[in-house]
Design an enzyme around this catalytic site. Structure first.
Site, short mmCIF file in Angstrom:
data_model
loop_
_atom_site.label_atom_id
_atom_site.label_comp_id
_atom_site.label_asym_id
_atom_site.label_seq_id
_atom_site.Cartn_x
_atom_site.Cartn_y
_atom_site.Cartn_z
CD GLU A 210 -23.56 -26.15 23.31
OE1 GLU A 210 -24.54 -26.76 23.44
OE2 GLU A 210 -23.41 -25.05 22.77
CG ASN B 211 -17.25 -24.51 20.98
OD1 ASN B 211 -16.42 -23.62 21.17
ND2 ASN B 211 -18.28 -24.44 20.56
CG HIS C 245 -23.27 -17.06 23.64
ND1 HIS C 245 -23.25 -16.57 22.45
CD2 HIS C 245 -23.14 -18.50 23.32
CE1 HIS C 245 -23.09 -17.71 21.50
NE2 HIS C 245 -22.99 -18.79 22.05
CD GLU D 105 -20.63 -21.08 19.56
OE1 GLU D 105 -21.84 -20.70 20.08
OE2 GLU D 105 -20.41 -22.23 19.41
CG ASP E 19 -23.54 -13.55 21.04
OD1 ASP E 19 -23.46 -13.87 22.43
OD2 ASP E 19 -24.30 -13.98 20.51
#
Length: 453
Positions: free
Chosen positions: A160, A203, A239, A268, A270
């Site tokens: 990030e 990432n 996300h 990641e 979701d």
């Protein structure tokens, strides 16, 4: 990786039935052999992983679902800087080691997350001057990677580092502000020197579609590849929610990064929501990964909605009782698994339209035991048989099971339809039940996918 909020906008049964199907659970020694997320993904040359928290590994439903369904693990918080080096040059690995040991014992891939990140930094890092910070960063990378050398499949080396919005600029952080743009390259070069065999990844989030932020990351990766900076993979956190849905150019974005000569990984995942809409979104993400040859795997950010960082949005594949949701079936089907009767497209004689879903309910409860019921519902086509897996918590013993034919593998029961309740019309339901002696453990069993033909 997120830790806080998202950063984006029975009844009684007859004695005869009880006697005919009485079974006793043994201690857990293995997982079910039926098709799972991990095995279906492996058949496509990919891993299917999940984020894991060490403090939940003592919960049998948690580890039962983990061990049955997933082939890769990412520590949720246990490998971050504040967890591994809370005080300068004092390294603590006990929680991360617990996750690594579990993954290794089950033959799972282990992703390292994360070495350099602006968040979850101990306060001493931010107070360092530039020269000291460079030394501390490289030492942290070296010590953590050496500890896990040979055990980590891929590392999120830097996490990030770019701003949200339309600027495409770097994010303000101690590393960016004091070391400048070169800190990312330096981190990757240091990581390669420590462990030449581990995949090294960048990432980030909000980079899932083609936008200013993903363009900036793309430019960096392209530059790194042209100059020989060691970068092997790019992670897309993915996300999603109603305000940030799966972008229409998701697959195209993954592909353009892959075309630079790096692997892409969904790291990641979701997706907030429920029912068919959530299931369709999950399926679309999986389809995109399968369409990109260098998309090597998918990791969902947690096992159960109960422990999700976005729990109120119910974003995962298993609900708070570990029951598989429609999204689970959609993912398994898209991977070519047999959980919905797809059979992976093979010609094994099964009906490719056959599907079923399952729901669990505790129908009665008392001090020493409880009765449970599983309802099986056929999908949009008739079915002639079904099977469901149940993983019972450690210590519990099943004293009776009715309206189903069970086989056991440790604490895992595979319950198949009987001669009288296998055939169901489209949308029709049947159920089976069981009596469990708690033996001090009142947790619910983990409900696996429903397989139909």
């Amino acid at each position: 990786m997120p830790r806080s909020l998202p950063r984006r906008a029975g009844g009684a049964v007859t004695t005869a039935l009880l006697a005919a199907t009485m079974v006793t659970a043994l201690s857990h020694t293995a997982t079910a052999a039926d098709d799972t997320l991990g095995s279906a993904a492996a058949a496509k040359g990919r891993y299917f992983g999940t984020a894991v928290a060490a403090n939940h590994l003592g919960e049998s439903a948690y580890t039962g679902t983990l061990d049955r369904e997933f082939t890769a693990v990412t520590p949720e918080n246990e490998m971050k800087w504040d967890a591994t080096e809370p005080t300068r040059n004092t390294f603590t690995f006990s929680a991360a080691d617990q996750i690594a040991g579990h993954a290794q014992s089950k033959g799972m891939k282990l992703r390292g997350h994360t070495l350099v990140w602006h968040s979850q930094l101990p306060s001493w890092v931010s107070g360092l001057g530039a020269s000291d910070l460079r030394t501390a960063m490289n030492n942290h990378i070296t010590q953590v990677m050496q500890h896990y050398k040979g055990k980590i499949y891929a590392w999120d080396v830097v996490n990030e580092a770019f701003q949200d919005g339309t600027s495409g600029a770097r994010r303000s952080s101690p590393f960016q502000d004091k070391l400048g743009n070169g800190f990312i390259e330096e981190a990757f070069r240091t990581a390669r020197a420590v462990d030449p065999d581990a995949k090294l990844c960048y990432n980030d989030y909000n980079t899932d579609g083609i936008n200013a932020k993903s363009n900036a990351v793309y430019t960096m990766v392209k530059d790194f590849k042209s100059r020989g900076v060691p970068i092997d993979c790019v992670g897309f956190q993915s996300h999603f929610n109603s305000a940030s849905p799966v972008p229409s150019d998701y697959q195209a974005n993954l592909q353009r990064f892959a075309d630079l000569g790096v692997d892409v990984q969904i790291t990641e995942l979701d997706i907030e929501g429920s029912g068919t809409a959530q299931a369709d979104n999950y399926a679309n993400v999986v389809k995109a990964c399968l369409a990109v040859t260098r998309c090597t795997g998918i990791t969902v950010w947690g096992i159960t909605d109960k422990y999700s960082w976005r729990a109120s949005g119910t974003p995962l594949l298993f609900d708070s009782n570990y029951a598989a949701k429609p999204a689970y079936t959609a993912v398994l089907t898209t991977l070519g698994g047999t959980g919905s009767g797809d059979g992976g497209g093979g010609d094994d004689g099964g009906d490719p339209g056959a599907a079923c879903t399952v729901a669990y309910d505790r129908t009665s409860d008392w001090t020493d035991g409880y009765n449970g019921q599983v309802t099986v519902t056929a999908g949009s086509a008739p079915i002639t048989s079904w099977s469901v897996t149940l993983t019972f918590p450690s210590g519990q013993k099943v004293s009776a099971l009715w309206n189903g034919s069970p086989t056991w593998n440790g604490d895992v029961a595979t319950v198949r339809s009987t001669t009288y309740n296998g055939s169901l019309a489209a949308g029709a339901s049947t159920s089976f039940g069981f009596t469990v002696m708690k033996n001090g453990n009142s947790a619910a069993p983990a409900l696996g996918a429903c397989t139909a033909s």
